[in-house]
Design a protein around this motif. Structure first.
Motif, PDB file in Angstrom:
ATOM      1  N   SER A 167      35.811  44.622  46.524  1.00  0.00           N
ATOM      2  CA  SER A 167      36.786  44.660  47.614  1.00  0.00           C
ATOM      3  C   SER A 167      37.334  43.275  47.970  1.00  0.00           C
ATOM      4  O   SER A 167      38.296  43.164  48.744  1.00  0.00           O
ATOM      5  N   LEU A 168      36.743  42.222  47.428  1.00  0.00           N
ATOM      6  CA  LEU A 168      37.139  40.856  47.767  1.00  0.00           C
ATOM      7  C   LEU A 168      38.379  40.441  46.977  1.00  0.00           C
ATOM      8  O   LEU A 168      38.450  40.644  45.762  1.00  0.00           O
ATOM      9  N   ASP A 169      39.336  39.827  47.644  1.00  0.00           N
ATOM     10  CA  ASP A 169      40.604  39.471  47.003  1.00  0.00           C
ATOM     11  C   ASP A 169      40.408  38.562  45.800  1.00  0.00           C
ATOM     12  O   ASP A 169      41.049  38.753  44.751  1.00  0.00           O
ATOM     13  N   PHE A 170      39.534  37.570  45.923  1.00  0.00           N
ATOM     14  CA  PHE A 170      39.375  36.611  44.829  1.00  0.00           C
ATOM     15  C   PHE A 170      38.664  37.231  43.632  1.00  0.00           C
ATOM     16  O   PHE A 170      38.835  36.774  42.497  1.00  0.00           O
ATOM     17  N   VAL A 171      37.875  38.278  43.857  1.00  0.00           N
ATOM     18  CA  VAL A 171      37.259  39.015  42.753  1.00  0.00           C
ATOM     19  C   VAL A 171      38.301  39.914  42.089  1.00  0.00           C
ATOM     20  O   VAL A 171      38.388  39.991  40.860  1.00  0.00           O
ATOM     21  N   GLN A 172      39.106  40.570  42.891  1.00  0.00           N
ATOM     22  CA  GLN A 172      40.160  41.431  42.341  1.00  0.00           C
ATOM     23  C   GLN A 172      41.115  40.641  41.461  1.00  0.00           C
ATOM     24  O   GLN A 172      41.516  41.106  40.393  1.00  0.00           O
ATOM     25  N   ALA A 173      41.463  39.424  41.880  1.00  0.00           N
ATOM     26  CA  ALA A 173      42.397  38.607  41.103  1.00  0.00           C
ATOM     27  C   ALA A 173      41.808  38.164  39.771  1.00  0.00           C
ATOM     28  O   ALA A 173      42.543  37.854  38.828  1.00  0.00           O
ATOM     29  N   ALA A 174      40.474  38.139  39.690  1.00  0.00           N
ATOM     30  CA  ALA A 174      39.802  37.722  38.447  1.00  0.00           C
ATOM     31  C   ALA A 174      39.567  38.878  37.489  1.00  0.00           C
ATOM     32  O   ALA A 174      39.113  38.659  36.357  1.00  0.00           O
ATOM     33  N   ALA A 175      39.856  40.092  37.898  1.00  0.00           N
ATOM     34  CA  ALA A 175      39.555  41.274  37.088  1.00  0.00           C
ATOM     35  C   ALA A 175      40.221  41.193  35.719  1.00  0.00           C
ATOM     36  O   ALA A 175      41.347  40.681  35.594  1.00  0.00           O
ATOM     37  N   PRO A 176      39.570  41.695  34.688  1.00  0.00           N
ATOM     38  CA  PRO A 176      40.150  41.633  33.343  1.00  0.00           C
ATOM     39  C   PRO A 176      41.562  42.184  33.257  1.00  0.00           C
ATOM     40  O   PRO A 176      42.436  41.589  32.611  1.00  0.00           O
ATOM     41  N   GLU A 177      41.792  43.308  33.915  1.00  0.00           N
ATOM     42  CA  GLU A 177      43.106  43.950  33.814  1.00  0.00           C
ATOM     43  C   GLU A 177      44.219  43.145  34.472  1.00  0.00           C
ATOM     44  O   GLU A 177      45.398  43.412  34.228  1.00  0.00           O
ATOM     45  N   GLN A 178      43.865  42.157  35.292  1.00  0.00           N
ATOM     46  CA  GLN A 178      44.858  41.330  35.971  1.00  0.00           C
ATOM     47  C   GLN A 178      45.217  40.072  35.181  1.00  0.00           C
ATOM     48  O   GLN A 178      46.069  39.303  35.617  1.00  0.00           O
ATOM     49  N   GLN A 179      44.606  39.885  34.014  1.00  0.00           N
ATOM     50  CA  GLN A 179      44.825  38.663  33.260  1.00  0.00           C
ATOM     51  C   GLN A 179      46.048  38.784  32.354  1.00  0.00           C
ATOM     52  O   GLN A 179      46.386  39.876  31.901  1.00  0.00           O
ATOM     53  N   PRO A 180      46.725  37.658  32.088  1.00  0.00           N
ATOM     54  CA  PRO A 180      47.949  37.719  31.286  1.00  0.00           C
ATOM     55  C   PRO A 180      47.745  38.216  29.854  1.00  0.00           C
ATOM     56  O   PRO A 180      48.685  38.734  29.246  1.00  0.00           O
ATOM     57  N   ASP A 181      46.536  38.073  29.320  1.00  0.00           N
ATOM     58  CA  ASP A 181      46.272  38.533  27.956  1.00  0.00           C
ATOM     59  C   ASP A 181      45.644  39.913  27.915  1.00  0.00           C
ATOM     60  O   ASP A 181      45.199  40.364  26.857  1.00  0.00           O
ATOM     61  N   ALA A 182      45.600  40.609  29.064  1.00  0.00           N
ATOM     62  CA  ALA A 182      44.952  41.924  29.118  1.00  0.00           C
ATOM     63  C   ALA A 182      45.647  42.923  28.199  1.00  0.00           C
ATOM     64  O   ALA A 182      46.872  42.949  28.109  1.00  0.00           O
ATOM     65  N   GLN A 183      44.831  43.734  27.548  1.00  0.00           N
ATOM     66  CA  GLN A 183      45.324  44.811  26.698  1.00  0.00           C
ATOM     67  C   GLN A 183      44.749  46.115  27.230  1.00  0.00           C
ATOM     68  O   GLN A 183      43.599  46.428  26.991  1.00  0.00           O
ATOM     69  N   VAL A 184      45.542  46.831  27.988  1.00  0.00           N
ATOM     70  CA  VAL A 184      45.058  48.042  28.634  1.00  0.00           C
ATOM     71  C   VAL A 184      45.801  49.261  28.100  1.00  0.00           C
ATOM     72  O   VAL A 184      46.796  49.144  27.413  1.00  0.00           O
TER      73      VAL A 184
END
Length: 213
Positions: free
Chosen positions: A196-213
């Motif tokens: 639920s923490l904003d700084f953890v959410q921003a670090a999530a794999p799916e939020q990264q520029p190289d994410a492949q979802v």
């Protein structure tokens, strides 16, 4: 600062959490662990990190590898809230829980070990899954027991710490591999709080520029 990493790497994930927690700006440089046999094996990256692992932090002329070393480096050199708060005893507990996940569990379940199991040893997918179940189970049961003694609002007391930054990626990986959390209620409760923490959410794999979802 530059962070060489991979979107789904647990070690990269924990460093992103630490950077975000301390409010630090950094440039993410993807190192694809699967493309062309793994970009981490290329000469240019091996010159930066001879282990051929991610992440690697470049801070001016300083190059730091190993995620926990990076997190401690950030704590010692950068402003912002501490990843190792408290007195010496509390910091030792934080380090111990962090190592339980990053040094004891992760080396047994990371990508290169799984590749060795299936490619060199020719184990079946079923056998590989049994391997993952075994080591996740042992580590999570131990961590669950520890939390009964150490946890407050977070893994160690009432302050976010490096131990929390290590927990999130390992639970993320466990869920990706179909590991159930029902036997670890304290761990699951803490994981949901951390998500639920904003700084953890921003670090999530799916939020990264190289994410492949």
């Amino acid at each position: 600062m530059e962070l060489y990493g991979y979107w789904r790497s647990s070690a990269s994930y924990r460093v992103r959490i630490g950077l975000n927690y301390k409010g630090l700006d950094y440039h993410s440089i993807p190192v694809h662990l699967l493309r062309d046999g793994g970009e981490q094996h290329q000469t240019a990256y091996r010159q930066l990190n001879p282990n051929g692992l991610v992440p690697t932090l470049v801070d001016g002329s300083h190059v730091v590898h190993q995620s926990l070393a990076i997190l401690e480096y950030l704590d010692e050199t950068c402003a912002g809230p501490k990843l190792l708060p408290g007195d010496a005893a509390q910091r030792a507990t934080i380090r111990a829980l962090s190592l339980d996940l990053a040094a004891e569990l992760q080396p047994l379940i990371n990508l290169r070990v799984q590749q060795y199991l299936t490619q060199q040893l020719q184990v079946s997918e079923q056998a590989k899954q049994a391997w993952l179940q075994e080591w996740f189970g042992r580590a999570f049961q131990a961590f669950e027991t520890s939390l009964h003694e150490t946890a407050g609002d977070y893994a160690v007391g009432d302050s976010f710490s490096m131990a929390d930054a290590c927990l999130v990626p390992q639970v993320y990986s466990a869920l990706r591999f179909g590991i159930e959390l029902a036997d670890y209620p304290q761990l699951e409760r803490l994981y949901q709080k951390l998500l639920s923490l904003d700084f953890v959410q921003a670090a999530a794999p799916e939020q990264q520029p190289d994410a492949q979802v």
